[in-house]
Scaffold this active site. Structure first.
Site, PDB file in Angstrom:
ATOM      1  N   HIS A 234      31.515  -1.754  97.402  1.00  0.00           N
ATOM      2  CA  HIS A 234      31.356  -0.765  96.321  1.00  0.00           C
ATOM      3  C   HIS A 234      31.760   0.610  96.845  1.00  0.00           C
ATOM      4  CE1 HIS A 234      29.330   1.952  93.523  1.00  0.00           C
ATOM      5  NE2 HIS A 234      29.277   0.945  92.674  1.00  0.00           N
ATOM      6  N   CYS A 272      34.632   0.061  90.937  1.00  0.00           N
ATOM      7  CA  CYS A 272      33.743   0.823  90.059  1.00  0.00           C
ATOM      8  C   CYS A 272      34.515   2.018  89.493  1.00  0.00           C
ATOM      9  CB  CYS A 272      32.515   1.290  90.833  1.00  0.00           C
ATOM     10  SG  CYS A 272      31.419   2.329  89.848  1.00  0.00           S
ATOM     11  N   HIS A 299      32.788  -2.754  87.850  1.00  0.00           N
ATOM     12  CA  HIS A 299      31.776  -1.908  87.221  1.00  0.00           C
ATOM     13  C   HIS A 299      32.546  -1.010  86.263  1.00  0.00           C
ATOM     14  CE1 HIS A 299      28.508  -1.855  90.624  1.00  0.00           C
ATOM     15  NE2 HIS A 299      28.685  -3.048  90.110  1.00  0.00           N
ATOM     16  N   ASP A 346      28.354  -0.526  83.828  1.00  0.00           N
ATOM     17  CA  ASP A 346      27.517   0.127  84.831  1.00  0.00           C
ATOM     18  C   ASP A 346      26.793   1.298  84.151  1.00  0.00           C
ATOM     19  OD1 ASP A 346      26.462   0.619  87.279  1.00  0.00           O
ATOM     20  OD2 ASP A 346      28.204   1.663  88.070  1.00  0.00           O
ATOM     21  N   HIS A 347      25.522   1.355  84.327  1.00  0.00           N
ATOM     22  CA  HIS A 347      24.682   2.425  83.765  1.00  0.00           C
ATOM     23  C   HIS A 347      24.836   2.502  82.233  1.00  0.00           C
ATOM     24  CE1 HIS A 347      25.141   4.648  87.878  1.00  0.00           C
ATOM     25  NE2 HIS A 347      24.631   3.444  87.991  1.00  0.00           N
ATOM     26  N   TYR A 363      19.574   2.280  84.065  1.00  0.00           N
ATOM     27  CA  TYR A 363      19.483   0.845  83.799  1.00  0.00           C
ATOM     28  C   TYR A 363      18.521   0.473  82.671  1.00  0.00           C
ATOM     29  CZ  TYR A 363      22.520   0.145  87.744  1.00  0.00           C
ATOM     30  OH  TYR A 363      23.610   0.172  88.580  1.00  0.00           O
TER      31      TYR A 363
HETATM   32  C1  DNO Z   1      24.559   2.228  91.145  1.00  0.00           C
HETATM   33  C2  DNO Z   1      25.184   1.045  91.757  1.00  0.00           C
HETATM   34  C3  DNO Z   1      25.163   1.089  93.272  1.00  0.00           C
HETATM   35  C4  DNO Z   1      25.619  -0.239  93.841  1.00  0.00           C
HETATM   36  C5  DNO Z   1      25.623  -0.331  95.336  1.00  0.00           C
HETATM   37  C6  DNO Z   1      26.343  -1.566  95.783  1.00  0.00           C
HETATM   38  O1  DNO Z   1      24.106   2.182  90.054  1.00  0.00           O
HETATM   39  O2  DNO Z   1      26.430   0.812  91.268  1.00  0.00           O
HETATM   40  O3  DNO Z   1      23.865   1.353  93.682  1.00  0.00           O
HETATM   41  O4  DNO Z   1      24.755  -1.231  93.413  1.00  0.00           O
HETATM   42  O5  DNO Z   1      26.201   0.765  95.916  1.00  0.00           O
HETATM   43  O6  DNO Z   1      26.030  -1.871  97.085  1.00  0.00           O
END
Ligand code: DNO
Length: 386
Positions: A234, A272, A299, A346-347, A363
């Protein structure tokens, strides 16, 4: 089609597995957050978690994260033991039928925001990173020794003005947000813990950290490959150095170096768009094209950048990253590779009923459900028209 998933923080998450299923997900992204970083994930614990997810009618598609112990990042202390443990965990995960393992190599802190409840005009709440406030944290609240030498004079001036105009309550709020612990934990660091941890990184510069990552990969990627696993790193969030710590997964050069360090399909990316897109000099769409073969997990998230490195998390289809172009490239990539790539929205914004709940920042259920629905529609439209 993308394999749609959402992150689940495990049985303590107030977002339930059925909430995730109702959002339209076929899979779940989770980790055994209860196991201390560095310890082996046993087959028994993995199978227990897997059974919970399968009983809810979904698959455990991605592990996020199998965390890397700080000793491995620094390559000191007990790093050999922790690498052995990591390999054992990988073997155990593979034996239980898991396929994709996300991890990161950010020193000490994972992602970082100065505001986890930034109010938008419609009263929903987003995550926000404000560089000036972060400098206030670094210079005046954490009081990191030597920090002032790392900022330009103009930045120092702005930080001073910001500090003077902030109320005590605002200062406390920023302080608490910047000290938030790892994803999935309710604990925060103390200032003393961070300062002590920072000291342990003295002498580890960008090049050294990269070498430590490459040494780690040279050991674990062959194990992943032999067991049919895909590793997915990531990117840094925010994608630049913070608190004087080196960050090495922030731009195209970094990703190229990581990918080229071991030429194995098991050595891949968690791409991401939110983290990479927070940097104006990252060509996110071009990077999908360039690294497509190694993207094992997506992501999808958007950020709106302001001046000075500030950004907030915009709606999934809004913000500075052109999500239409991202999705088009992803659809083409999946056709070319003849696969379905796992993704998660993501989020999401905290909104509607979730405004009254305490959720992990970013989340809550409804905002992510909205993001996922928009992304699903976008993919559907693009797939039909291509
Ligand atoms: C945040 C996430 C990160 C991710 C880590 C992966 O919301 O995308 O915390 O889980 O960095 O190791």
């Amino acid at each position: 089609m993308l394999h749609q998933t959402m992150r689940w923080y495990g049985p303590n998450d107030i977002v339930s597995l059925m909430d995730i299923r109702q959002a339209g997900c076929a899979g779940v992204v989770t980790a055994l957050h209860q196991i201390p970083v560095g310890e082996v994930w046993t087959t028994e614990e993995i199978l227990k978690r897997k059974a919970l997810i399968e009983a809810a009618g979904m698959t455990w598609t991605v592990i996020e994260s199998l965390p890397v112990h700080e000793d491995i990042k620094k390559r000191n202390g007990n790093y050999k033991l922790y690498i052995d443990n990591y390999k054992t965990s990988l073997e155990n995960l593979a034996n239980c039928g898991l396929k994709v393992v996300t991890y990161n190599f950010m020193p000490i802190l994972d992602w970082l925001r100065t505001d986890v409840a930034y109010e938008l005009p419609d009263k929903s709440k987003a995550l926000y990173f404000e560089f000036d406030k972060f400098m206030v944290f670094d210079l005046y609240l954490l009081k990191r020794p030597g920090a002032e030498k790392e900022y330009a004079q103009a930045d120092l001036e702005r930080a001073k003005n910001k500090f003077n105009e902030m109320t005590e309550a605002e200062k406390l709020y920023v302080f608490q947000n910047c000290l938030l612990g790892l994803p999935g934990s309710n604990e925060s660091f103390t200032a003393e813990q961070i300062l002590a941890a920072l000291k342990t990184y003295e002498g580890i510069d960008k090049q050294q950290l990269k070498e430590n990552l490459f040494s780690f990969l040279r050991e674990v990627v062959p194990v992943a490959a032999a067991n049919g696993l895909q590793m997915a790193i990531h990117p840094d969030d925010p994608p630049y150095s913070v608190l004087g710590l080196p960050r090495i997964v922030s731009n195209e050069t970094d990703l190229s170096e990581i990918i080229n360090c071991i030429d194995s399909p098991a050595n891949g990316l968690c791409f991401c768009t939110g983290s990479l897109g927070a940097r104006p000099d990252n060509d996110v769409i071009g990077m999908i094209e360039k690294f497509g073969e190694r993207i094992h997990f997506l992501h999808l998230r958007n950020t709106k950048r302001y001046d000075n490195g500030n950004f907030f998390e915009a709606d999934h289809l809004d913000g500075d990253t052109d999500m239409y172009e991202v999705m088009k490239k992803v659809v083409q990539l999946m056709r070319k590779r003849n696969i379905s790539i796992p993704m998660r929205p993501d989020h999401g914004h905290q909104m509607l009923d979730d405004l009254n709940k305490t959720t992990y920042p970013g989340y809550s259920a409804i905002g992510r459900l909205k993001g996922l629905a928009e992304l699903r529609g976008l993919e559907h439209g693009i797939s039909k028209s291509l």
